[in-house]
Design a protein around this motif. Sequence first.
Motif, short mmCIF file in Angstrom:
data_model
loop_
_atom_site.label_atom_id
_atom_site.label_comp_id
_atom_site.label_asym_id
_atom_site.label_seq_id
_atom_site.Cartn_x
_atom_site.Cartn_y
_atom_site.Cartn_z
N GLU A 46 0.82 -1.21 0.00
CA GLU A 46 0.00 0.00 0.00
C GLU A 46 0.86 1.26 0.00
O GLU A 46 0.54 2.24 -0.67
N LYS A 50 0.79 4.09 -2.83
CA LYS A 50 0.47 5.46 -2.42
C LYS A 50 1.56 6.42 -2.88
O LYS A 50 1.27 7.50 -3.43
N LYS A 53 1.39 6.95 -6.59
CA LYS A 53 0.29 7.85 -6.91
C LYS A 53 0.66 9.30 -6.58
O LYS A 53 0.32 10.21 -7.34
N SER A 87 -5.08 -1.49 -8.47
CA SER A 87 -5.30 -0.42 -7.50
C SER A 87 -5.72 0.88 -8.18
O SER A 87 -6.64 1.56 -7.72
N PHE A 88 -5.08 1.20 -9.29
CA PHE A 88 -5.43 2.42 -10.02
C PHE A 88 -6.83 2.31 -10.62
O PHE A 88 -7.61 3.25 -10.58
N ASN A 90 -9.28 0.39 -9.53
CA ASN A 90 -10.26 0.35 -8.44
C ASN A 90 -10.57 1.75 -7.91
O ASN A 90 -11.65 2.01 -7.40
N ASP A 91 -9.59 2.64 -7.99
CA ASP A 91 -9.81 4.02 -7.56
C ASP A 91 -10.56 4.84 -8.60
O ASP A 91 -10.89 6.00 -8.37
N ASN A 92 -10.79 4.25 -9.77
CA ASN A 92 -11.41 4.96 -10.90
C ASN A 92 -10.62 6.20 -11.27
O ASN A 92 -11.19 7.19 -11.72
N ASN A 93 -9.32 6.17 -11.07
CA ASN A 93 -8.46 7.31 -11.37
C ASN A 93 -7.34 6.97 -12.33
O ASN A 93 -6.34 7.68 -12.40
N TYR A 94 -7.49 5.89 -13.07
CA TYR A 94 -6.43 5.46 -13.98
C TYR A 94 -6.04 6.59 -14.92
O TYR A 94 -4.86 6.91 -15.08
#
Length: 131
Positions: A46, A50, A53, A87-88, A90-94
């Motif tokens: 994680e 993080k 990101k 992970s990207f 799933n965050d809907n922020n790809y």
Amino acid sequence: KKIKFVFWDYGTSILNVRTLLKNVYPITNGVMFLIDSTFTSKEEKEDSIKYLKDVLSDQTLKNIPIAILMNKSDRPKEFTTNDILTSFYNDNNYDKYFKGRLWKFFETSTYDQKSIDDVLHWMYNTIQINN
């Protein structure tokens, strides 16, 4: 054309260095972000995601190419590129992190030099295109 690579290796335990590294962002032409693919703990995974990101969302590095190195590929993997991309997604922020950016994943091993030349060549060529 000559290019100079400067590498910073501070490990995951020196979080204060992350703040200091922001001072060199304005003179950065490319980022090679190394992740230990043998991480087993949820916290290590994680933290890596993080920080990746954080780097990708920093406006100073917005148009800077990034090579994401999944290191220690010579060992059994516990942490994969798929884990990171999931992970990207799933965050809907790809798109927020990758759209319009030159980037590539590499499986590397600094122990046996696997793909290190590929990374350096890709970064060199990408910086030339980007400038």
